[in-house]
Design a protein around this motif. Sequence first.
Motif, PDB file in Angstrom:
ATOM      1  N   ASP A 184      88.592  19.767  34.136  1.00  9.91           N
ATOM      2  CA  ASP A 184      89.368  19.043  35.134  1.00  9.91           C
ATOM      3  C   ASP A 184      88.412  18.050  35.785  1.00  9.91           C
ATOM      4  N   GLY A 185      88.637  16.752  35.552  1.00  6.03           N
ATOM      5  CA  GLY A 185      87.708  15.773  36.097  1.00  6.03           C
ATOM      6  C   GLY A 185      88.330  14.397  36.209  1.00  6.03           C
ATOM      7  N   SER A 186      87.636  13.513  36.920  1.00  2.00           N
ATOM      8  CA  SER A 186      88.154  12.160  37.110  1.00  2.00           C
ATOM      9  C   SER A 186      87.026  11.165  37.336  1.00  2.00           C
ATOM     10  N   VAL A 187      87.345   9.904  37.086  1.00  3.97           N
ATOM     11  CA  VAL A 187      86.469   8.773  37.398  1.00  3.97           C
ATOM     12  C   VAL A 187      87.259   7.894  38.361  1.00  3.97           C
ATOM     13  N   ALA A 190      87.724   2.273  43.927  1.00  2.00           N
ATOM     14  CA  ALA A 190      88.571   1.931  45.071  1.00  2.00           C
ATOM     15  C   ALA A 190      89.997   1.613  44.637  1.00  2.00           C
ATOM     16  N   GLU A 191      90.178   1.209  43.373  1.00  2.00           N
ATOM     17  CA  GLU A 191      91.493   0.753  42.924  1.00  2.00           C
ATOM     18  C   GLU A 191      92.178   1.694  41.942  1.00  2.00           C
ATOM     19  N   THR A 192      91.446   2.561  41.277  1.00  5.26           N
ATOM     20  CA  THR A 192      92.065   3.374  40.233  1.00  5.26           C
ATOM     21  C   THR A 192      91.385   4.724  40.084  1.00  5.26           C
ATOM     22  N   ARG A 193      92.065   5.625  39.408  1.00  6.47           N
ATOM     23  CA  ARG A 193      91.502   6.940  39.093  1.00  6.47           C
ATOM     24  C   ARG A 193      91.834   7.245  37.632  1.00  6.47           C
ATOM     25  N   LEU A 194      90.797   7.500  36.823  1.00  5.32           N
ATOM     26  CA  LEU A 194      90.964   7.816  35.412  1.00  5.32           C
ATOM     27  C   LEU A 194      90.687   9.292  35.168  1.00  5.32           C
ATOM     28  N   PRO A 195      91.460   9.930  34.298  1.00  7.59           N
ATOM     29  CA  PRO A 195      91.129  11.321  33.942  1.00  7.59           C
ATOM     30  C   PRO A 195      89.862  11.351  33.098  1.00  7.59           C
ATOM     31  N   LEU A 196      89.087  12.389  33.279  1.00  5.34           N
ATOM     32  CA  LEU A 196      87.863  12.569  32.503  1.00  5.34           C
ATOM     33  C   LEU A 196      88.186  13.426  31.286  1.00  5.34           C
ATOM     34  N   GLY A 197      87.843  12.905  30.103  1.00  6.73           N
ATOM     35  CA  GLY A 197      88.193  13.600  28.870  1.00  6.73           C
ATOM     36  C   GLY A 197      87.094  14.451  28.284  1.00  6.73           C
ATOM     37  N   LYS A 281      86.592  -2.813  32.765  1.00  9.39           N
ATOM     38  CA  LYS A 281      87.076  -3.403  34.014  1.00  9.39           C
ATOM     39  C   LYS A 281      86.116  -3.150  35.181  1.00  9.39           C
ATOM     40  N   LEU A 282      85.165  -2.232  35.008  1.00 12.44           N
ATOM     41  CA  LEU A 282      84.228  -1.919  36.091  1.00 12.44           C
ATOM     42  C   LEU A 282      83.166  -3.002  36.197  1.00 12.44           C
ATOM     43  N   SER A 283      82.803  -3.353  37.415  1.00 12.28           N
ATOM     44  CA  SER A 283      81.830  -4.425  37.662  1.00 12.28           C
ATOM     45  C   SER A 283      80.505  -3.847  38.117  1.00 12.28           C
ATOM     46  N   LEU A 284      79.420  -4.564  37.839  1.00  8.19           N
ATOM     47  CA  LEU A 284      78.109  -4.151  38.325  1.00  8.19           C
ATOM     48  C   LEU A 284      78.140  -4.019  39.845  1.00  8.19           C
ATOM     49  N   GLY A 285      77.612  -2.930  40.351  1.00  6.81           N
ATOM     50  CA  GLY A 285      77.583  -2.692  41.786  1.00  6.81           C
ATOM     51  C   GLY A 285      78.814  -1.998  42.329  1.00  6.81           C
ATOM     52  N   GLU A 286      79.864  -1.880  41.503  1.00  4.65           N
ATOM     53  CA  GLU A 286      81.094  -1.240  41.969  1.00  4.65           C
ATOM     54  C   GLU A 286      80.856   0.250  42.218  1.00  4.65           C
ATOM     55  N   ARG A 287      81.478   0.762  43.281  1.00  6.57           N
ATOM     56  CA  ARG A 287      81.310   2.167  43.607  1.00  6.57           C
ATOM     57  C   ARG A 287      82.241   3.021  42.726  1.00  6.57           C
ATOM     58  N   VAL A 288      81.648   4.057  42.159  1.00  7.37           N
ATOM     59  CA  VAL A 288      82.384   4.947  41.256  1.00  7.37           C
ATOM     60  C   VAL A 288      82.046   6.395  41.619  1.00  7.37           C
ATOM     61  N   THR A 289      83.078   7.218  41.700  1.00  4.72           N
ATOM     62  CA  THR A 289      82.880   8.648  41.949  1.00  4.72           C
ATOM     63  C   THR A 289      83.340   9.439  40.730  1.00  4.72           C
ATOM     64  N   VAL A 290      82.441  10.243  40.179  1.00  6.60           N
ATOM     65  CA  VAL A 290      82.760  11.068  39.013  1.00  6.60           C
ATOM     66  C   VAL A 290      82.785  12.532  39.449  1.00  6.60           C
ATOM     67  N   ARG A 291      83.898  13.184  39.186  1.00  6.88           N
ATOM     68  CA  ARG A 291      84.026  14.601  39.536  1.00  6.88           C
ATOM     69  C   ARG A 291      84.408  15.381  38.286  1.00  6.88           C
ATOM     70  N   HIS A 292      83.896  16.605  38.171  1.00  6.01           N
ATOM     71  CA  HIS A 292      84.282  17.450  37.039  1.00  6.01           C
ATOM     72  C   HIS A 292      84.052  18.915  37.369  1.00  6.01           C
ATOM     73  N   ARG A 293      84.895  19.756  36.804  1.00  6.74           N
ATOM     74  CA  ARG A 293      84.767  21.198  36.914  1.00  6.74           C
ATOM     75  C   ARG A 293      85.501  21.838  35.744  1.00  6.74           C
ATOM     76  N   LEU A 294      85.149  23.084  35.428  1.00  5.66           N
ATOM     77  CA  LEU A 294      85.847  23.841  34.409  1.00  5.66           C
ATOM     78  C   LEU A 294      86.806  24.803  35.094  1.00  5.66           C
ATOM     79  N   VAL A 295      88.053  24.826  34.653  1.00  3.77           N
ATOM     80  CA  VAL A 295      89.086  25.653  35.255  1.00  3.77           C
ATOM     81  C   VAL A 295      89.434  26.794  34.305  1.00  3.77           C
ATOM     82  N   ALA A 296      89.322  28.032  34.798  1.00  3.50           N
ATOM     83  CA  ALA A 296      89.610  29.209  33.981  1.00  3.50           C
ATOM     84  C   ALA A 296      91.108  29.468  33.919  1.00  3.50           C
TER      85      ALA A 296
END
Length: 419
Positions: A184-187, A190-197, A281-296
């Motif tokens: 379960d994760g995401s990227v 400020a404008e979008t959220r992508l699922p992490l595969g 679509k991501l630009s140099l310097g753009e802020r990005v938050t990456v989250r991930h975890r394993l769900v049982a």
Amino acid sequence: MRRRTGRLRTALTVVTAWSALAGAALAGAAPASGAPDGGAPDGGPPGFHRLAPGVRYTEFDIPASKGVAHAHVLSVDLRNPRVSVDLLHPGAVAARAPVSRLADAQGAVAGVNGDFFNITETQHPGVEATGASVGPAIASGRTLKAAVPDGQRFGPALPPGTSTRDVLGVGTDHRARLDSLALDGSVATAETRLPLGGLNQYALPVGSVGAFTSDWGTPSRVRATCGTDTDRAAPCSTDTHEVTVRDGRVVSSADTPGNGPIASGTTVLVGREAGAQQLRKLSLGERVTVRHRLVAAASRIPYRFVVGGYPVLRGGQPLAGLDTTTAAVRTAAGISDGGRRLLLLALDGAPEFRTGLTIAEVAGTMRELGSVDAFSLDGGGSSTLAAREPGSTTATVRNHPSGGAERPVPNGIGVFSRS
């Protein structure tokens, strides 16, 4: 390697005795104990000898459909507060080392090889084989990786109803169990959220974005964009993109996945097809938050240790559809006593025993040994059981690897015991 000088006893003696003991336990009887060579004070089966507090070892023959197999087994008492189980690994997901070396480096009393892994890339000439394992991995409570798509795995066909997400784990409650762990994760920007595969995987789902961290290691990340979810041999994607995020901001990008170490605090995002298009679509310097975890899927108890493979026995019953024809040298793990005992089995690869067992026979053997649940690990040339005798500082290989020498593997199950 320790040479076997004689068979400890036949399967008819050891397995029958152990089966009778397990049956008594399942019926609610108190564990057997006692005689010098007739049992273990911790309730272990006859024929075992003590390696360390809560850890015992034995070996025996198994008459099987294709010939006699020879088993090496560890019995691990998780009720013992001195005993623990953890992942043996060489410090990076995409790296390999022999089981005995991993055990010595981490101070394990004993261990067996673990998950199937990306062993070769003959289907993709010029692409580096990563050596990374198939399924999820957790070491000392730290998540190292998630599972590749089912069609991208190495190893025999999965039994019906199982997947690369299936795991054997030990929770913070000190109990072993089978489970399934999904990513379960995401990227997020400020404008979008992508699922992490994917997370530190040698293969990413088609159209996805995967994250690679400092736990990955140094091999090329190109392999993550090869094959498809259903065909490991499919060509590598021609639509890829990679973005490096450091301290929460994009610092570089490239159309071809790179290689080399990834610094702490840095995440490399690799995209293929639709995922690549989103990363562009991501630009140099753009802020990005990456989250991930394993769900049982089953347990709410956090896992301290997890290794991938696939189940062959649940609730004392073999899974439907297990292979009954293909025999091979195998490694397996079993769970008994409500998760308080772990049984680790590795077959011998010496020429006289190399026919091994079918997966159905592995399930039957683990049940005869008292397991209620059992899990198949990598086999063939990977099958290794190493252990050190009391007073020794190094582990020796107890079985004979079928390749003639220990095969480097990405991970294993380590057994630890404090004196």
